[in-house]
Structures are given as structure tokens and as C-alpha cells.
Design an enzyme around this catalytic site. Structure first.
Site, PDB file in Angstrom:
ATOM      1  N   ASP A 154       0.809  -1.216   0.000  1.00 20.07           N
ATOM      2  CA  ASP A 154       0.000   0.000   0.000  1.00 20.07           C
ATOM      3  C   ASP A 154       0.849   1.277   0.000  1.00 20.07           C
ATOM      4  O   ASP A 154       2.071   1.239   0.194  1.00 20.07           O
ATOM      5  CB  ASP A 154      -0.960   0.007   1.204  1.00 20.07           C
ATOM      6  CG  ASP A 154      -0.312  -0.521   2.495  1.00 20.07           C
ATOM      7  OD1 ASP A 154       0.929  -0.557   2.568  1.00 20.07           O
ATOM      8  OD2 ASP A 154      -1.045  -0.889   3.408  1.00 20.07           O
ATOM      9  N   ASN A 177      -7.583  -2.732  14.469  1.00 21.08           N
ATOM     10  CA  ASN A 177      -8.979  -3.003  14.097  1.00 21.08           C
ATOM     11  C   ASN A 177      -9.102  -4.226  13.184  1.00 21.08           C
ATOM     12  O   ASN A 177     -10.159  -4.474  12.620  1.00 21.08           O
ATOM     13  CB  ASN A 177      -9.581  -1.766  13.412  1.00 21.08           C
ATOM     14  CG  ASN A 177      -8.867  -1.408  12.103  1.00 21.08           C
ATOM     15  OD1 ASN A 177      -7.929  -2.099  11.690  1.00 21.08           O
ATOM     16  ND2 ASN A 177      -9.298  -0.341  11.460  1.00 21.08           N
ATOM     17  N   HIS A 197      -7.329  -4.769  10.355  1.00 21.19           N
ATOM     18  CA  HIS A 197      -7.041  -4.560   8.937  1.00 21.19           C
ATOM     19  C   HIS A 197      -5.740  -5.234   8.510  1.00 21.19           C
ATOM     20  O   HIS A 197      -4.821  -5.430   9.306  1.00 21.19           O
ATOM     21  CB  HIS A 197      -7.090  -3.071   8.539  1.00 21.19           C
ATOM     22  CG  HIS A 197      -5.899  -2.240   8.933  1.00 21.19           C
ATOM     23  ND1 HIS A 197      -6.000  -0.879   9.145  1.00 21.19           N
ATOM     24  CD2 HIS A 197      -4.585  -2.527   9.140  1.00 21.19           C
ATOM     25  CE1 HIS A 197      -4.809  -0.398   9.458  1.00 21.19           C
ATOM     26  NE2 HIS A 197      -3.925  -1.382   9.459  1.00 21.19           N
ATOM     27  N   GLU A 203      -9.743  -1.875   5.481  1.00 27.06           N
ATOM     28  CA  GLU A 203     -10.362  -1.598   6.764  1.00 27.06           C
ATOM     29  C   GLU A 203     -11.593  -2.487   6.946  1.00 27.06           C
ATOM     30  O   GLU A 203     -12.085  -3.081   5.977  1.00 27.06           O
ATOM     31  CB  GLU A 203     -10.769  -0.112   6.815  1.00 27.06           C
ATOM     32  CG  GLU A 203      -9.602   0.875   6.620  1.00 27.06           C
ATOM     33  CD  GLU A 203      -8.696   1.025   7.847  1.00 27.06           C
ATOM     34  OE1 GLU A 203      -8.552   0.056   8.613  1.00 27.06           O
ATOM     35  OE2 GLU A 203      -8.114   2.110   8.011  1.00 27.06           O
TER      36      GLU A 203
HETATM   37  C1  F6R Z   1       1.450  -1.377   6.207  1.00 25.53           C
HETATM   38  C2  F6R Z   1       0.111  -1.944   6.306  1.00 25.53           C
HETATM   39  C3  F6R Z   1      -0.674  -1.943   7.583  1.00 25.53           C
HETATM   40  C4  F6R Z   1       0.163  -2.240   8.817  1.00 25.53           C
HETATM   41  C5  F6R Z   1      -0.711  -2.258  10.073  1.00 25.53           C
HETATM   42  C6  F6R Z   1       0.094  -2.502  11.327  1.00 25.53           C
HETATM   43  O1  F6R Z   1       1.978  -1.541   4.917  1.00 25.53           O
HETATM   44  O2  F6R Z   1      -0.378  -2.395   5.329  1.00 25.53           O
HETATM   45  O3  F6R Z   1      -1.702  -2.890   7.485  1.00 25.53           O
HETATM   46  O4  F6R Z   1       0.780  -3.480   8.653  1.00 25.53           O
HETATM   47  O5  F6R Z   1      -1.390  -1.042  10.190  1.00 25.53           O
HETATM   48  O6  F6R Z   1       0.966  -1.425  11.526  1.00 25.53           O
HETATM   49  P1  F6R Z   1       2.124  -1.499  12.617  1.00 25.53           P
HETATM   50  O7  F6R Z   1       3.034  -2.576  12.167  1.00 25.53           O
HETATM   51  O8  F6R Z   1       2.771  -0.158  12.566  1.00 25.53           O
HETATM   52  O9  F6R Z   1       1.467  -1.826  13.910  1.00 25.53           O
END
Ligand code: F6R
Length: 260
Positions: free
Chosen positions: A67, A136, A138, A143
Site C-alpha cells: 500500500d 482493528n 485490517h 479496513e
Molecule cells: C502497512 C500496512 C498496515 C500495517 C498495520 C500494522 O503496509 O499495510 O496494514 O501493517 O497497520 O501497523 P504497525 O506494524 O505499525 O502496527
């Protein structure tokens, strides 16, 4: 699903690095699906160490990131382009033309997302997709309520996701509202999905994703449908799981040929 619980995030990240090393050694032009955020930082450090000290060769490896924020240029310090080059790519011998990260400045976003999907297919598909987990539930920026068969597209970030990432932007008001993300259907086509989650704050989302029902309200629960999903946790992230003893039992009795 294979749930692997390690004492801490260091040991879990080391295991993830060993798996990736094995994949690259078996297939030097492997296609890696990569994530950003805090979770894979230690994994990337270990891959850099393996490159420097053990000669792990990335010269033919191809990568596709999950992403990118819409509206951020690649040199923006909070962009995932900047993150990937700073935390991994500039330290290994990957060829820039083999790196793919969604373009947050694409003018025709639907056309661009279609092209990104085609590039993944043309590369022969993703061999292993690294995933972090949102509090959450995701994965990528899919989301809750995202279609479980979604493809790469634009998504609107939740208020919680924007708050969680505010620190990288010097305040919530600067966090973009949209991102381009691989869809859940795109992610599920990877040959292996490796979800990593560390810390107490991920425990609830892990319990829902691993032991709850498959539901669009917990996008990571879609991994229950994947034939080879590995869930790699530290003790804290595993603390709300009910079946912990069995997960340890399975890991302890893993046949040698399955170990990494
Ligand atoms: C990042 C992504 C997100 C993160 C998720 C967890 O490329 O796609 O899904 O993996 O938000 O973020 P952290 O690792 O910072 O807790």
C-alpha cells in the site's frame, strides 16, 4: 492456519527472516510482498544482516508493496516509498526496477490499480506476502467491511488508522484520508501469507482474526481461507488466544522438512 508463538518479537522476526532466506535460496528471483509499519522493522534489519554477513542475494528478487498513501510523493518522509528505501532497499542489492510500490500520485487511480494487479500477475504472482495487523483487524489498508474478494484499489482510512499513524505525520491533521492498497482477494492469491503481530495492543485483533468467524468486519480473518497462512506472534499478541497449548504442541512436533 499455522500459529507460531515466540517469546518476543526479536525471535519471531528472526524466524520470519529465516523463512524468507529459505524462499530466496530456493528461488533467487522470488517475488516478495512487503508491508511497512513498526511490525516488520526488525525483520528488515535481519534481512540486511543476512545480506551483509551471509551473502543473501537480492539481485534477482522482485517486490510488491501492499500500500501507499494517496497524495504523497515518494520522497515524503512519511511515504511508504521512503520507508522501504530507508529501512530495507538501500541496504541490500535489490535492483530499483524490481521494486514495486503503489504510486500515491497516480492521476488515474482505478487504471493504475488495474496495472498494479497486472504487474503482479506478470511477475508470476507473489511467493510470500508479509502482513502486519491493524488494531482493528485490517491487513494492508483493507479496513473493516472491506470485501473479502477485493482487488487493488483506493480505500478511505478509518479514524482509528489515521490516529495510529499521526505520529509519522507530525499530527493527525496531516494524515491523508485515502490509500491505495492491494485488496484482500489480491493478498489471498500469494502462495504464502505471513502475518506478524507483536504486543498487547494486537491481542484482541489476533484473537478475532484467528479464532473468530471469517468476517469482513475483521479483514485478517480472511486468512483462515488461505491454504498456507502463517501467523507469527510474540507472547503478548497471543495473550487472548484460547488454543495456545495446541499451537505450541503443533510447532514442537513440526516435521523436520517443514521447519525453517
Ligand atoms: C502497512 C500496512 C498496515 C500495517 C498495520 C500494522 O503496509 O499495510 O496494514 O501493517 O497497520 O501497523 P504497525 O506494524 O505499525 O502496527
Amino acid at each position: 492456519m499455522e500459529v507460531i508463538i515466540q517469546p518476543d518479537s526479536q525471535q519471531a522476526s528472526w524466524l520470519a527472516a529465516r523463512l524468507i532466506k529459505k524462499i530466496i535460496q530456493e528461488k533467487p528471483n522470488a517475488v516478495l510482498g512487503l508491508a511497512t509499519g513498526n511490525t516488520p522493522l526488525q525483520l528488515y534489519k535481519f534481512l540486511i544482516k543476512m545480506h551483509r554477513e551471509e551473502g543473501l542475494d537480492f539481485s534477482q528478487v522482485r517486490t510488491f508493496n501492499l500500500d501507499e498513501y494517496v497524495g504523497l510523493s515518494p520522497d515524503h518522509p512519511a511515504s511508504f516509498h521512503h520507508y522501504m528505501w530507508t529501512n530495507l532497499f538501500q541496504h541490500i542489492n535489490i535492483k530499483p526496477e524490481n521494486v514495486h510500490i503503489p504510486d500515491g500520485l497516480a492521476s488515474d487511480i482505478p487504471g493504475y490499480c488495474q496495472k498494479y494487479e497486472e504487474e503482479i500477475k506478470a511477475a508470476g504472482g507473489i511467493d510470500i506476502q508479509i502482513l502486519g495487523l491493524g488494531t482493528n483487524g485490517h491487513i494492508g489498508f483493507n479496513e473493516p467491511s472491506s470485501s473479502l474478494s477485493s482487488r487493488t484499489r483506493i480505500k478511505t482510512l478509518t479514524d482509528q488508522t489515521r490516529k495510529n499513524n499521526a505520529v509519522f505525520f507530525g499530527g493527525e491533521e496531516n494524515v491523508p484520508y485515502h490509500a491505495i492498497t492491494m485488496g484482500i482477494g489480491t493478498i489471498l492469491e500469494a502462495r504464502i501469507c505471513l502475518l506478524m503481530a507483536f504486543g498487547r495492543k494486537k491481542a484482541r485483533a489476533i484473537a478475532m482474526a484467528v479464532e473468530g468467524p471469517v468476517t469482513a468486519m475483521v479483514p485478517a480473518s480472511a486468512l483462515q481461507l488461505h491454504p498456507k497462512a502463517i501467523i507469527l506472534l510474540d507472547r503478548e499478541a497471543a495473550s487472548e488466544l484460547k488454543n495456545v497449548d495446541y499451537y505450541h504442541w503443533v510447532y514442537e512436533h513440526k516435521p523436520d522438512w517443514q521447519k525453517f
